[in-house]
Design an enzyme around this catalytic site. Structure first.
Site, PDB file in Angstrom:
ATOM      1  N   HIS A 271       0.853  -1.199   0.000  1.00 16.88           N
ATOM      2  CA  HIS A 271       0.000   0.000   0.000  1.00 16.88           C
ATOM      3  C   HIS A 271       0.882   1.240   0.000  1.00 16.88           C
ATOM      4  O   HIS A 271       1.949   1.243   0.609  1.00 16.88           O
ATOM      5  CB  HIS A 271      -0.908   0.029   1.246  1.00 16.88           C
ATOM      6  CG  HIS A 271      -2.055   0.965   1.096  1.00 16.88           C
ATOM      7  ND1 HIS A 271      -1.944   2.312   1.356  1.00 16.88           N
ATOM      8  CD2 HIS A 271      -3.323   0.760   0.673  1.00 16.88           C
ATOM      9  CE1 HIS A 271      -3.115   2.894   1.111  1.00 16.88           C
ATOM     10  NE2 HIS A 271      -3.961   1.978   0.703  1.00 16.88           N
ATOM     11  N   ASP A 328      -7.995  -5.152  -0.339  1.00 10.88           N
ATOM     12  CA  ASP A 328      -8.450  -6.034  -1.434  1.00 10.88           C
ATOM     13  C   ASP A 328      -8.106  -7.499  -1.219  1.00 10.88           C
ATOM     14  O   ASP A 328      -8.515  -8.339  -2.023  1.00 10.88           O
ATOM     15  CB  ASP A 328      -7.821  -5.548  -2.750  1.00 10.88           C
ATOM     16  CG  ASP A 328      -8.389  -4.193  -3.156  1.00 10.88           C
ATOM     17  OD1 ASP A 328      -7.614  -3.312  -3.553  1.00 10.88           O
ATOM     18  OD2 ASP A 328      -9.614  -4.035  -3.046  1.00 10.88           O
TER      19      ASP A 328
END
Ligand code: SDX
Length: 392
Positions: A271, A328
């Site tokens: 991320h 996700d």
């Protein structure tokens, strides 16, 4: 100035705006919407309440929430002509492409949603898209399945109604399954906003030219589609299914993910901001166990995902780069348990992110922000004279 001397690829160190909507702390893994922790909102709020909070800044009381919902219900009609545009797509069309097109097409049927100068104009554009986008999502799914398009039922809750439009069988009464609706509610809340991510920055910059809310959202949907962003939830499931087909050989995929010559990345990991656990991934991982358990589903993919996570969290390549599961990584496992096709996973992300995009667009407009127009460092040719074609 003839240009700048340094650039910031991917805006890794650029702040694009001041915002009062969402707070992230990447080091500590903290996420808050308008000051409320994501953990509390995921547990105690419902999605429409969180949408109101993100857009207008405060948790609504009963009366405000009821009015918001009834204003949305009044706008839930989608012009029948829109079906001709939907019918123009082959069944093989990816739902994200269909939805970014249909969202843009909505403008033609709602022209007053473009030039919003007053807050009441904005409010009407906002309730319109919150009402119509779920219908388009449901239509897109039903078209893909070859099912007749369905309409909403005003007696249902906001999320329940979305589920009904997506899944009600033509010949059956719709029966709400509380486990499924609660799981959807929680997932949509967890996806609702995330400060200046790729798709939100897209919504803000398109909106900064005053192209209007629907056009800005259509652009945001396109940005979210990419596998490095929202499209990752579909890519994670495809990766996990490939690992399962390979006899659960996670080591092979870990090696591929670390091989600089191999473009493959461990989808659902890493991320830009979180250099610790993504707090949403933590909540979704627990919810995955609960939902599959409550629905009596034993999905081997969940075990593969947990195995992959464990290996990655012990692997120096991932640990050194502070790569953890993101939002996700586990979400697709729940969507799958809810009967949502893999190709619709990123659409579910867009459905969740809609209120966040709207809130950020509204803040940008109310703040009177200037049109987005960055500069560059020019590295091309110096001045040179034109050459006739017969001399090239
Ligand atoms: C979302 O921004 C947001 O908030 C987004 C989001 C939201 O709510 O809006 O949180 C939603 O988009 C989550 C991210 C979903 N994407 C994926 O799961 C795709 C896989 N992840 C990567 O592509 C990547 O981690 C990103 C895109 C998420 C972040 O990319 P960055 O910040 O540009 O990081 P990078 O590509 O510079 O990576 C740093 C290093 C590199 O190695 P080195 O060159 O230093 O040796 O880490 C490596 C990368 O190669 N790396 C990975 C990896 N992610 C980063 N290596 C293998 N697998 C991965 N997943």
């Amino acid at each position: 100035a003839t240009g700048l001397t340094t650039i910031d690829p991917g805006f890794k160190n650029t702040g694009s705006c001041e915002s009062a909507i969402t707070f992230l702390d990447g080091e500590k893994g903290i996420l808050r919407y308008r000051g409320y922790s994501i953990e509390e909102l995921a547990e105690k709020a419902d999605f429409l309440e969180v949408a109101y909070l993100l857009i207008f800044g405060e948790l609504p009381n009963d009366e405000q929430l009821a009015k918001f919902h009834s204003d949305i219900k009044k706008e839930s009609h989608v012009d029948e002509e829109m079906k001709k545009i939907l019918d123009g797509f082959p069944k093989s069309a990816h739902p994200m492409g269909v939805l970014s097109s249909l969202t843009n097409a909505l403008i033609a049927f709602n022209p007053s949603s473009v030039n919003v100068s007053s807050e009441s104009d904005m409010y009407h554009a906002i309730v319109r898209i919150l009402a119509k986008f779920p219908v388009l999502v449901a239509w897109t799914l039903r078209k893909k399945k070859g099912l007749p398009l369905d309409y909403g039922d005003d007696s249902l809750g906001y999320v329940e109604n979305i589920h009904k439009m997506m899944f009600k069988r033509p010949s059956e009464e719709y029966k709400c399954n509380k486990i499924i609706i609660d799981a959807l509610d929680k997932l949509l809340i967890l996806h609702a906003d995330h400060e200046q991510n790729c798709s939100t920055s897209t919504v803000r910059i398109v909106g900064s030219s005053h192209a209007g809310l629907f056009a800005s959202l259509s652009a945001g949907i396109s940005a979210l589609w990419g596998p490095l962003h929202g499209g990752a939830n579909q890519a994670v499931l495809e990766m996990l299914e490939a690992i399962e087909a390979d006899g659960g050989d996670t080591k092979k995929y870990m090696a591929k993910a670390k091989d600089k010559n191999d473009p493959f990345r461990l989808m659902g990991f890493g991320h830009r901001v979180y250099k610790n656990f993504d707090p949403r991934a933590k909540i979704i991982k627990v919810a995955a166990d609960e939902v599959l358990n409550d629905l009596g589903i034993d999905d081997p993919i969940l075990a593969i995902a947990k195995g992959l996570e464990k290996e990655a969290l012990e692997d120096p390549y991932f640990v050194d780069r502070k790569l953890y599961p993101n939002v996700d990584f586990y979400s697709g496992i729940i969507y799958r348990a809810l009967g949502i096709p893999t190709e619709m996973f990123t659409v579910m992300f867009a459905l969740g992110r809609l209120p966040g995009w709207i809130a950020q667009w509204r803040e940008m407009r109310l703040n009177g922000e200037p049109i987005g127009r960055p500069r560059q460092v020019y590295v091309g040719e110096n001045l040179r004279p034109f050459v006739e074609v017969n001399k090239r």
